[in-house]
Design a protein around this motif. Structure first.
Motif, PDB file in Angstrom:
ATOM      1  N   UNK B 465      -4.908  27.647 -62.899  1.00  0.00           N
ATOM      2  CA  UNK B 465      -3.709  26.813 -62.753  1.00  0.00           C
ATOM      3  C   UNK B 465      -4.130  25.346 -62.614  1.00  0.00           C
ATOM      4  N   UNK B 466      -5.175  25.117 -61.825  1.00  0.00           N
ATOM      5  CA  UNK B 466      -5.660  23.742 -61.648  1.00  0.00           C
ATOM      6  C   UNK B 466      -6.141  23.182 -62.981  1.00  0.00           C
ATOM      7  N   UNK B 467      -6.843  24.000 -63.763  1.00  0.00           N
ATOM      8  CA  UNK B 467      -7.328  23.541 -65.067  1.00  0.00           C
ATOM      9  C   UNK B 467      -6.158  23.207 -65.993  1.00  0.00           C
ATOM     10  N   UNK B 468      -5.101  24.033 -65.940  1.00  0.00           N
ATOM     11  CA  UNK B 468      -3.903  23.766 -66.751  1.00  0.00           C
ATOM     12  C   UNK B 468      -3.273  22.438 -66.340  1.00  0.00           C
ATOM     13  N   UNK B 469      -3.274  22.170 -65.029  1.00  0.00           N
ATOM     14  CA  UNK B 469      -2.677  20.922 -64.526  1.00  0.00           C
ATOM     15  C   UNK B 469      -3.483  19.711 -65.012  1.00  0.00           C
ATOM     16  N   UNK B 470      -4.752  19.941 -65.305  1.00  0.00           N
ATOM     17  CA  UNK B 470      -5.604  18.846 -65.758  1.00  0.00           C
ATOM     18  C   UNK B 470      -5.465  18.527 -67.234  1.00  0.00           C
ATOM     19  N   UNK B 471      -4.688  19.334 -67.965  1.00  0.00           N
ATOM     20  CA  UNK B 471      -4.504  19.065 -69.390  1.00  0.00           C
ATOM     21  C   UNK B 471      -3.567  17.873 -69.546  1.00  0.00           C
ATOM     22  N   UNK B 472      -3.979  16.895 -70.355  1.00  0.00           N
ATOM     23  CA  UNK B 472      -3.171  15.689 -70.531  1.00  0.00           C
ATOM     24  C   UNK B 472      -1.910  15.945 -71.342  1.00  0.00           C
ATOM     25  N   UNK B 473      -1.030  14.951 -71.357  1.00  0.00           N
ATOM     26  CA  UNK B 473       0.212  15.060 -72.132  1.00  0.00           C
ATOM     27  C   UNK B 473      -0.093  15.118 -73.617  1.00  0.00           C
ATOM     28  N   UNK B 474       0.883  15.620 -74.390  1.00  0.00           N
ATOM     29  CA  UNK B 474       0.683  15.730 -75.849  1.00  0.00           C
ATOM     30  C   UNK B 474      -0.164  16.930 -76.178  1.00  0.00           C
ATOM     31  N   UNK B 479       2.918  23.058 -73.128  1.00  0.00           N
ATOM     32  CA  UNK B 479       2.742  24.483 -72.856  1.00  0.00           C
ATOM     33  C   UNK B 479       1.854  24.678 -71.625  1.00  0.00           C
ATOM     34  N   UNK B 480       0.833  23.839 -71.479  1.00  0.00           N
ATOM     35  CA  UNK B 480      -0.051  23.954 -70.310  1.00  0.00           C
ATOM     36  C   UNK B 480       0.741  23.749 -69.021  1.00  0.00           C
ATOM     37  N   UNK B 481       1.627  22.775 -69.024  1.00  0.00           N
ATOM     38  CA  UNK B 481       2.405  22.489 -67.811  1.00  0.00           C
ATOM     39  C   UNK B 481       3.348  23.653 -67.487  1.00  0.00           C
ATOM     40  N   UNK B 482       4.031  24.154 -68.517  1.00  0.00           N
ATOM     41  CA  UNK B 482       4.926  25.296 -68.282  1.00  0.00           C
ATOM     42  C   UNK B 482       4.147  26.521 -67.814  1.00  0.00           C
ATOM     43  N   UNK B 483       2.993  26.740 -68.456  1.00  0.00           N
ATOM     44  CA  UNK B 483       2.186  27.903 -68.094  1.00  0.00           C
ATOM     45  C   UNK B 483       1.689  27.790 -66.653  1.00  0.00           C
ATOM     46  N   UNK B 484       1.305  26.585 -66.255  1.00  0.00           N
ATOM     47  CA  UNK B 484       0.843  26.380 -64.874  1.00  0.00           C
ATOM     48  C   UNK B 484       1.965  26.709 -63.886  1.00  0.00           C
ATOM     49  N   UNK B 485       3.165  26.207 -64.168  1.00  0.00           N
ATOM     50  CA  UNK B 485       4.302  26.478 -63.271  1.00  0.00           C
ATOM     51  C   UNK B 485       4.558  27.980 -63.151  1.00  0.00           C
ATOM     52  N   UNK B 486       4.594  28.612 -64.307  1.00  0.00           N
ATOM     53  CA  UNK B 486       4.931  30.042 -64.308  1.00  0.00           C
ATOM     54  C   UNK B 486       3.846  30.869 -63.629  1.00  0.00           C
ATOM     55  N   UNK B 487       2.596  30.546 -63.914  1.00  0.00           N
ATOM     56  CA  UNK B 487       1.496  31.332 -63.362  1.00  0.00           C
ATOM     57  C   UNK B 487       1.382  31.121 -61.853  1.00  0.00           C
ATOM     58  N   UNK B 488       1.661  29.916 -61.423  1.00  0.00           N
ATOM     59  CA  UNK B 488       1.600  29.611 -59.988  1.00  0.00           C
ATOM     60  C   UNK B 488       2.657  30.427 -59.228  1.00  0.00           C
ATOM     61  N   UNK B 548      -4.635  27.311 -83.275  1.00  0.00           N
ATOM     62  CA  UNK B 548      -4.244  26.720 -81.986  1.00  0.00           C
ATOM     63  C   UNK B 548      -2.743  26.799 -81.720  1.00  0.00           C
ATOM     64  N   UNK B 549      -1.960  26.390 -82.712  1.00  0.00           N
ATOM     65  CA  UNK B 549      -0.505  26.354 -82.498  1.00  0.00           C
ATOM     66  C   UNK B 549       0.017  27.758 -82.206  1.00  0.00           C
ATOM     67  N   UNK B 550      -0.491  28.730 -82.951  1.00  0.00           N
ATOM     68  CA  UNK B 550      -0.038  30.103 -82.736  1.00  0.00           C
ATOM     69  C   UNK B 550      -0.449  30.597 -81.343  1.00  0.00           C
ATOM     70  N   UNK B 551      -1.638  30.216 -80.887  1.00  0.00           N
ATOM     71  CA  UNK B 551      -2.073  30.649 -79.551  1.00  0.00           C
ATOM     72  C   UNK B 551      -1.181  30.053 -78.463  1.00  0.00           C
ATOM     73  N   UNK B 552      -0.793  28.798 -78.647  1.00  0.00           N
ATOM     74  CA  UNK B 552       0.097  28.170 -77.655  1.00  0.00           C
ATOM     75  C   UNK B 552       1.471  28.844 -77.658  1.00  0.00           C
ATOM     76  N   UNK B 553       1.978  29.156 -78.848  1.00  0.00           N
ATOM     77  CA  UNK B 553       3.280  29.836 -78.922  1.00  0.00           C
ATOM     78  C   UNK B 553       3.233  31.182 -78.223  1.00  0.00           C
ATOM     79  N   UNK B 554       2.147  31.923 -78.465  1.00  0.00           N
ATOM     80  CA  UNK B 554       2.034  33.250 -77.827  1.00  0.00           C
ATOM     81  C   UNK B 554       1.978  33.124 -76.307  1.00  0.00           C
ATOM     82  N   UNK B 555       1.212  32.155 -75.831  1.00  0.00           N
ATOM     83  CA  UNK B 555       1.092  31.971 -74.375  1.00  0.00           C
ATOM     84  C   UNK B 555       2.444  31.602 -73.775  1.00  0.00           C
TER      85      UNK B 555
END
Lengths: 579, 579
Positions: B465-474, B479-488, B548-555
């Motif tokens: 979750x911390x690593x996801x929070x460290x992903x920059x915008x764009x 998806x990283x931000x949403x995934x961090x929220x949901x996983x937390x 990459x795009x497909x992996x983000x959509x699946x996540x």
């Protein structure tokens, strides 16, 4: 071995008598029949089903329907069972009084629908299709067609089918290519191929009445260009006797995963004689009468198949000795193992929810018919996709759980558990897939009126929550309090999800991407509401009834194991389309 | 028609190379092999599976295994396929180096396991049972048994079976009644009946090695009195050549719901010759080596069957034209319909989660073996019931969804979709039912250490979750931000549920009443973690990769449609036993 079938008479008596706060049979019939009469009819149907239909269930699966020289033959015993079914008056019992039937209220027909499907789903499909056609002809057919065809369907002498699907026209009826060309004598010449025709041919009745969607010359493209026709297997002479074979041929029958006792036919129409039902271009509207009846019937089929799977799993779990149970010494029947108990309660509590909702919806249509207010019909129709979609989806999963109760024996075909799992799998597909149900729900019934009908439901659930809060401590008090908490939170999630769906109105891809989760949410919620109504009814007992404790346990279990899905589904609905 | 099989090479390359933050193949092999080598092995296996095994899948289902005069015959082509499988070295590839095998790392064996099961699950069971026995004999057999039996299993010349179940001893192995009596020559005489013996007899290899649990004279009651024996179909002469038939007879084979190409045998032992493996009374410990291997293998089977069902549904949805899609004019393939897209993404995102967890668990066991710290082995073993229980339960539901994609055609056997649904149904039962997995999980792996191992997992998820929070915008940011929220939020629910289960320690009925929901919760959570790790890996790409795009959509989809189940399950867990 499949176990004997036990009709759920006590549940129907409870539902008719008190679960909805009044004797709903008496209300629907103006006192002509009472809840006790309803329970008697259910008991009679159950006895017939257990003794005549249930024993043929496994034979039907094993032997299946066979096509020999263009004629479909059903397994041994099916023709005799159908004759007995007709003789006992069960076809006529389903038909409305306006068509010469018994005109039983919807709440009782719900029970009959469950019972035929529970005892023998493959057989019940014959009844279900005839019943649907009876409703369709009663709504739209000319007096001549009523006299010849409707009368024979109501008596059960002939059976009915529904001819919609073609190889390139499944969900999309607008793609139908079968044509109907007018003849000089007022009849029509039908030409085309129809597939997936349930009970499209058989040898259990002397004639078959096909209700066919076809396109007339010059008709507009798409679904608006469709008209509805009656085309019999055997032509009917002026004196009512049977004449030559009509130009309808059974080209093939399908080799299916389940319901082997129900012949699924490919029918070829070559200059077949048909008769127009209703107006030219009014085909879809006419077929929708039949379709609505069939969709509600699927709710009863889901209840029936799931209950039969449950009964078999319960019997196995009560007999099978295996392992020690926690604190208890010595071998125990597996029913006492906590996880087997969980599986059985999960199925049983969901089956009760479906059964109760089926009765509720059957009664709602009666009330809508007696009402001047169009909102009453809209409210009844709101539940059609929910009952069909949710009950069938859950029933498939429940038959899987029933296999699990059997352990390795569940995977062996002779046990009979696998048949329910195979039979059940078609239910989420035919009579409109779950996606079609959910499109109907969100499009016509939620977004179009901005959630007003849904809010009618939520407001009624609020009232039930208030009634649960009014139950005093002791007795049903603890379960009532827990149920009130859970249902209140569930209806809050449902309101949020409804607002989300309405908000997606301008973004149809978002709405349609989560329409099935939304449908399931409302189904699970409605099931929780049914249990809550049962708790309120039980709490009102001054003298506890024998089933009270079990009803409270089921409600409590549903609230803990099924109802929480509402929150997960609401979160899914909120997400809309995933990019 | 079933479609061609496409091995998921790109996914395995991604998992080996970067999803877990490092080249895990290189780490496991000390650099002897790299992720690229791993991907090459997967590609080679995939090619073999697609060309040799997949074409036999439907034949195996249709013809099934047959018992004729005491000998089981497999469908045409199975013997040739097995010979080619051995010739290509795929049996030896699975075996550990200590047994003379290739000693491939667990992460690669996970991929092989998926591929054999995806291409032909009935065939793969032969391989799975042999592989399990190889591990068991490698751990406990004498040098003599290793020389004669283990060597022939590793070469693939002979195949192995697992003989536990008896009519009165399924889940409860302590009830086993088969006896082993010592003979003067050091061998044992085995007598009894074993049922549900997968690949218990066949004609694809010259000999079969049965690993049999039996009770020795004077042994204590229950599971502690069991010892493990090797009993071949044909006795082996001193020079290694095959001698007479041993006293093991195939009495019957089962008529099953699925995996028809895998013979499920009733074996009768009458004074059969057996050889002790390990110590007298050490049977269960020895069998558990095999069982653990088989349980992990079930995770791969779940992934494989679900992926094959997905591939078939995707191919159908891409081809089948039906209906207009919302704003788009003209007919469209059904893959573009929002609900078909939902079903396909639901399956695809869950299959990726299973696949990744299988690789992760395979790698964990390698790391545990190389570690001095007992906690590492405990952490790896923690995942065995989760992978087996969760992946198989979900896979059954996914094969049902894959049928749904096909509409009515999904119910027709020739389509092939129904086979996956039938084949999959046994997975939650054999090698220990889901209830057995959940008892192992809560009893031995959660309550006993007060949730410490579970907390190790949660702490790792916190890091992700911390690593996801460290992903920059764009890019991957949204998806990283949403995934961090949901996983937390999901891990918070999981911590609460774990505390509940630990709290039920003194009330075992409460704990066992919700042990399966708790197992499922951890499985769904672990799946979400796998997707989160994928998002972190994708976000690190300086140059975006094709997938990459497909992996983000699946996540993102998994987070919206699967992960919310964690909260519903946590609510169920909190309820304990329903009164």
């Amino acid at each position: 071995m499949a176990t004997d079938y036990q009709p759920p008479v006590a549940d129907y008596a409870f539902l008719y008598r008190e679960a909805f706060g009044t004797d709903i049979v008496a209300r629907a019939t103006g006192g002509e029949l009472t809840a006790d009469d309803g329970a008697d009819i259910i008991a009679g149907a159950g006895e017939f089903a257990a003794s005549v239909l249930a024993p043929l269930e496994q034979v039907g699966d094993r032997e299946g329907a066979r096509l020999v020289d263009g004629q479909v033959h059903l397994p041994d015993g099916f023709a005799e069972a159908y004759a007995a079914f007709v003789e006992a008056g069960w076809v006529t019992a389903e038909a409305p009084a306006s068509a010469g039937g018994d005109g039983l209220p919807g709440s009782i027909r719900a029970g009959l629908g469950e019972i035929w499907n529970a005892s023998n789903a493959a057989f019940a499909l014959c009844w279900l299709l005839s019943a649907g056609q009876i409703h369709a002809l009663d709504a739209a057919a000319s007096d001549e067609l009523r006299e010849i065809y409707l009368a024979k369907l109501v008596s059960g002498e002939w059976t009915g089918t529904m001819n919609l699907t073609e190889p390139a026209a499944g969900t999309d009826l607008g793609a139908i290519r079968t044509t109907a060309t007018p003849r000089d004598d007022g009849s029509w010449s039908i030409k085309g191929q129809k597939i997936f025709i349930t009970w499209g041919d058989h040898d259990v009745a002397e004639n078959i009445v096909h209700l066919v969607l076809a396109r007339t010359p010059g008709a507009p493209e798409g679904a608006k260009g469709l008209s509805l026709f009656v085309a019999p297997k055997y032509l009917v002479n002026a004196d009512g006797s049977l004449g030559d074979r009509n130009g309808v041929e059974t080209v093939a029958i399908e080799h299916k995963l389940g319901i082997h006792g129900s012949p699924t036919c490919v029918l070829s129409y070559e200059d077949a004689t048909g008769y127009l039902v209703g107006e030219v271009g009014g085909g879809l509207a006419g077929m929708f009468v039949m379709m609505n009846s069939a969709r509600i019937g699927m709710g009863f089929q889901a209840t029936g198949i799931a209950d039969r799977a449950l009964q078999q799993a319960e019997a196995y779990a009560a007999d099978r000795m295996q392992g020690r149970v926690l604190e208890r010494g010595g071998d125990a029947p597996i029913a006492e193992h906590p996880d087997v108990r969980r599986l059985l309660l999960s199925i049983r509590s969901d089956v009760f929810a479906m059964r109760a909702l089926g009765v509720y919806v059957g009664d709602l249509f009666d009330r809508a018919e007696a009402s001047e207010d169009a909102a009453d019909l809209a409210f009844a129709e709101f539940f059609v996709p929910i009952l069909k979609g949710w009950a069938t989806e859950d029933a498939v999963a429940l038959t899987s759980d029933a296999i699990q109760v059997h352990g390795g024996m569940g995977f062996i075909e002779e046990t009979g558990a696998a048949q329910h799992y195979r039979d059940a799998r078609i239910m989420t597909i035919y009579e409109g897939t779950t996606a079609i149900q959910s499109n109907d729900l969100i499009g016509r019934k939620v977004i179009r009126n901005e959630g007003a009908t849904a809010e009618t439901l939520f407001a009624q659930i609020d009232e039930t929550v208030a009634a649960l809060r009014g139950v005093g401590a002791g007795g049903a008090g603890e379960v009532a309090a827990r149920t009130a908490d859970r249902l209140e939170r569930a209806v809050a999630s449902a309101r949020r999800a409804t607002a989300d769906v309405v908000g997606f109105g301008s973004s149809p891809r978002d709405a349609h991407a989560v329409s099935v989760p939304y449908l399931m949410l409302l189904g699970v919620l409605a099931g929780g509401w049914m249990h809550a109504l049962a708790v309120v009814a039980v709490a009102a007992h001054e003298v506890p009834a024998a089933e009270d404790a079990a009803r409270l346990t089921l409600a409590d279990f549903y609230g803990a194991h099924h109802l929480p899905r509402v929150h997960a589904l609401a979160e899914t609905v909120a997400s809309g389309e995933t990019a």
